[in-house]
Design a protein around this motif. Sequence first.
Motif, PDB file in Angstrom:
ATOM      1  N   GLN A 133       1.050  -1.162  -0.235  1.00  0.00           N
ATOM      2  CA  GLN A 133      -0.148  -0.172  -0.401  1.00  0.00           C
ATOM      3  C   GLN A 133       0.534   1.026   0.240  1.00  0.00           C
ATOM      4  OE1 GLN A 133      -2.441  -0.500   3.597  1.00  0.00           O
ATOM      5  NE2 GLN A 133      -1.014   1.511   4.853  1.00  0.00           N
ATOM      6  N   ASP A 134       0.164   2.263  -0.908  1.00  0.00           N
ATOM      7  CA  ASP A 134       0.980   4.248  -0.733  1.00  0.00           C
ATOM      8  C   ASP A 134      -0.424   4.547   0.287  1.00  0.00           C
ATOM      9  OD1 ASP A 134       3.544   3.851  -1.370  1.00  0.00           O
ATOM     10  OD2 ASP A 134       3.027   2.940  -3.464  1.00  0.00           O
ATOM     11  N   ARG A 135       0.125   5.732   0.663  1.00  0.00           N
ATOM     12  CA  ARG A 135      -0.700   6.188   1.077  1.00  0.00           C
ATOM     13  C   ARG A 135      -0.409   8.121   0.620  1.00  0.00           C
ATOM     14  NH1 ARG A 135      -1.121   4.767   6.497  1.00  0.00           N
ATOM     15  NH2 ARG A 135      -2.970   3.363   6.600  1.00  0.00           N
ATOM     16  N   PHE A 136      -1.336   9.202   0.126  1.00  0.00           N
ATOM     17  CA  PHE A 136      -0.972  10.035  -0.171  1.00  0.00           C
ATOM     18  C   PHE A 136      -2.298  11.295   0.256  1.00  0.00           C
ATOM     19  CE2 PHE A 136      -3.653   8.652  -3.974  1.00  0.00           C
ATOM     20  CZ  PHE A 136      -3.920   9.677  -4.254  1.00  0.00           C
ATOM     21  N   VAL A 137      -1.881  12.150   0.200  1.00  0.00           N
ATOM     22  CA  VAL A 137      -3.062  13.902   0.246  1.00  0.00           C
ATOM     23  C   VAL A 137      -3.011  14.326  -0.874  1.00  0.00           C
ATOM     24  CG1 VAL A 137      -1.904  13.375   2.756  1.00  0.00           C
ATOM     25  CG2 VAL A 137      -1.266  14.925   1.506  1.00  0.00           C
ATOM     26  N   LEU A 138      -3.927  14.615  -0.747  1.00  0.00           N
ATOM     27  CA  LEU A 138      -4.456  15.542  -1.834  1.00  0.00           C
ATOM     28  C   LEU A 138      -5.558  16.892  -1.411  1.00  0.00           C
ATOM     29  CD1 LEU A 138      -6.620  14.944  -5.538  1.00  0.00           C
ATOM     30  CD2 LEU A 138      -7.581  16.149  -4.093  1.00  0.00           C
ATOM     31  N   MET A 139      -4.572  18.317  -1.962  1.00  0.00           N
ATOM     32  CA  MET A 139      -5.054  19.449  -0.903  1.00  0.00           C
ATOM     33  C   MET A 139      -5.656  20.442  -2.190  1.00  0.00           C
ATOM     34  SD  MET A 139      -1.914  19.670   1.790  1.00  0.00           S
ATOM     35  CE  MET A 139      -0.624  18.778   0.271  1.00  0.00           C
ATOM     36  N   ILE A 140      -6.969  20.721  -2.057  1.00  0.00           N
ATOM     37  CA  ILE A 140      -7.069  21.952  -2.417  1.00  0.00           C
ATOM     38  C   ILE A 140      -7.663  23.300  -1.838  1.00  0.00           C
ATOM     39  CG2 ILE A 140      -9.173  23.273  -3.448  1.00  0.00           C
ATOM     40  CD1 ILE A 140     -10.377  19.009  -4.390  1.00  0.00           C
ATOM     41  N   HIS A 141      -7.049  23.639  -2.307  1.00  0.00           N
ATOM     42  CA  HIS A 141      -6.581  25.214  -1.077  1.00  0.00           C
ATOM     43  C   HIS A 141      -8.604  25.959  -1.263  1.00  0.00           C
ATOM     44  CE1 HIS A 141      -5.239  28.865  -0.247  1.00  0.00           C
ATOM     45  NE2 HIS A 141      -5.433  29.649  -1.006  1.00  0.00           N
ATOM     46  N   GLU A 142      -8.538  26.135   0.223  1.00  0.00           N
ATOM     47  CA  GLU A 142      -9.792  26.903   0.744  1.00  0.00           C
ATOM     48  C   GLU A 142     -10.975  25.845   0.621  1.00  0.00           C
ATOM     49  OE1 GLU A 142      -9.877  30.789  -0.972  1.00  0.00           O
ATOM     50  OE2 GLU A 142      -8.874  31.570   0.401  1.00  0.00           O
ATOM     51  N   GLU A 143     -10.722  24.466   0.532  1.00  0.00           N
ATOM     52  CA  GLU A 143     -11.935  23.714   0.247  1.00  0.00           C
ATOM     53  C   GLU A 143     -11.833  22.674   1.343  1.00  0.00           C
ATOM     54  OE1 GLU A 143     -13.605  22.506  -3.833  1.00  0.00           O
ATOM     55  OE2 GLU A 143     -12.866  24.289  -4.307  1.00  0.00           O
ATOM     56  N   CYS A 144     -10.718  21.565   0.782  1.00  0.00           N
ATOM     57  CA  CYS A 144     -10.500  20.389   1.910  1.00  0.00           C
ATOM     58  C   CYS A 144      -9.273  19.723   1.829  1.00  0.00           C
ATOM     59  CB  CYS A 144     -11.194  19.657   1.010  1.00  0.00           C
ATOM     60  SG  CYS A 144     -11.724  19.279  -0.810  1.00  0.00           S
ATOM     61  N   ILE A 145      -9.151  18.882   2.755  1.00  0.00           N
ATOM     62  CA  ILE A 145      -7.886  17.493   2.661  1.00  0.00           C
ATOM     63  C   ILE A 145      -8.511  16.569   2.809  1.00  0.00           C
ATOM     64  CG2 ILE A 145      -5.826  17.131   3.692  1.00  0.00           C
ATOM     65  CD1 ILE A 145      -6.006  19.605   4.248  1.00  0.00           C
ATOM     66  N   PHE A 146      -7.957  16.075   1.015  1.00  0.00           N
ATOM     67  CA  PHE A 146      -8.144  14.248   1.675  1.00  0.00           C
ATOM     68  C   PHE A 146      -6.765  13.374   1.855  1.00  0.00           C
ATOM     69  CE2 PHE A 146     -11.079  15.906  -1.101  1.00  0.00           C
ATOM     70  CZ  PHE A 146     -12.637  15.451  -0.982  1.00  0.00           C
ATOM     71  N   MET A 147      -7.126  12.022   2.404  1.00  0.00           N
ATOM     72  CA  MET A 147      -6.046  11.208   2.340  1.00  0.00           C
ATOM     73  C   MET A 147      -6.853  10.171   1.842  1.00  0.00           C
ATOM     74  SD  MET A 147      -3.710   9.441   5.810  1.00  0.00           S
ATOM     75  CE  MET A 147      -3.162  11.162   6.133  1.00  0.00           C
ATOM     76  N   TYR A 148      -5.689   9.758   0.968  1.00  0.00           N
ATOM     77  CA  TYR A 148      -5.917   8.486   0.156  1.00  0.00           C
ATOM     78  C   TYR A 148      -5.062   6.825   0.650  1.00  0.00           C
ATOM     79  CZ  TYR A 148      -9.500  11.065  -3.220  1.00  0.00           C
ATOM     80  OH  TYR A 148     -10.378  11.669  -2.964  1.00  0.00           O
ATOM     81  N   THR A 149      -5.645   6.056   0.798  1.00  0.00           N
ATOM     82  CA  THR A 149      -4.576   4.607   0.463  1.00  0.00           C
ATOM     83  C   THR A 149      -4.485   3.780  -0.642  1.00  0.00           C
ATOM     84  OG1 THR A 149      -4.588   5.063   3.063  1.00  0.00           O
ATOM     85  CG2 THR A 149      -4.496   2.637   2.080  1.00  0.00           C
TER      86      THR A 149
END
Length: 160
Positions: A133-149
């Motif tokens: 498995q690998d994890r990453f974060v996806l950040m959208i300015h002034e909206e949200c932060i997601f963490m994916y596996t």
Amino acid sequence: MFFNPTNSYTQKSLVGSANEFKILGQERDGSILTSWISKNEQNEPYSIISCYNPTQKTFEIVRKFTKCENIVQATINVTKSLLLYVIKQEFYKVYLAEVKNRAPSEPLELLETPRSNQVFVQFLWYKLQRNSQDRFVLMIHEECIFMYTLILRKTYIGTE
């Protein structure tokens, strides 16, 4: 010292000089992701993403595009097999691509709707080896932060 991708690190498939050289990101091991515009044999421009490892002094092209793209940010996982990158046209779009395959894979677009706010992605490097498995974060300015596996499957590609 300025790093010039057209000097000793050039691969035979590259023609001419590199234009619009950009740094896209840096990983925990010190690797630096870069992009530039090159031209093919027909003198048509296309984009390249590469990874330079300063400790090992290695330089590897990880993805070639068929045309010019405005790549604004990129990250690669610890095994150097998956690449996340952000392209900005009118909107920001995020793509995930496998980069250790013999044939280039079609990238997967991660956002259902392109965003006008800036988007940033980053693989999270782990201290203990996790093979599946690998994890990453996806950040959208002034909206949200997601963490994916990502759960990875090993596939066998036979030789011909």
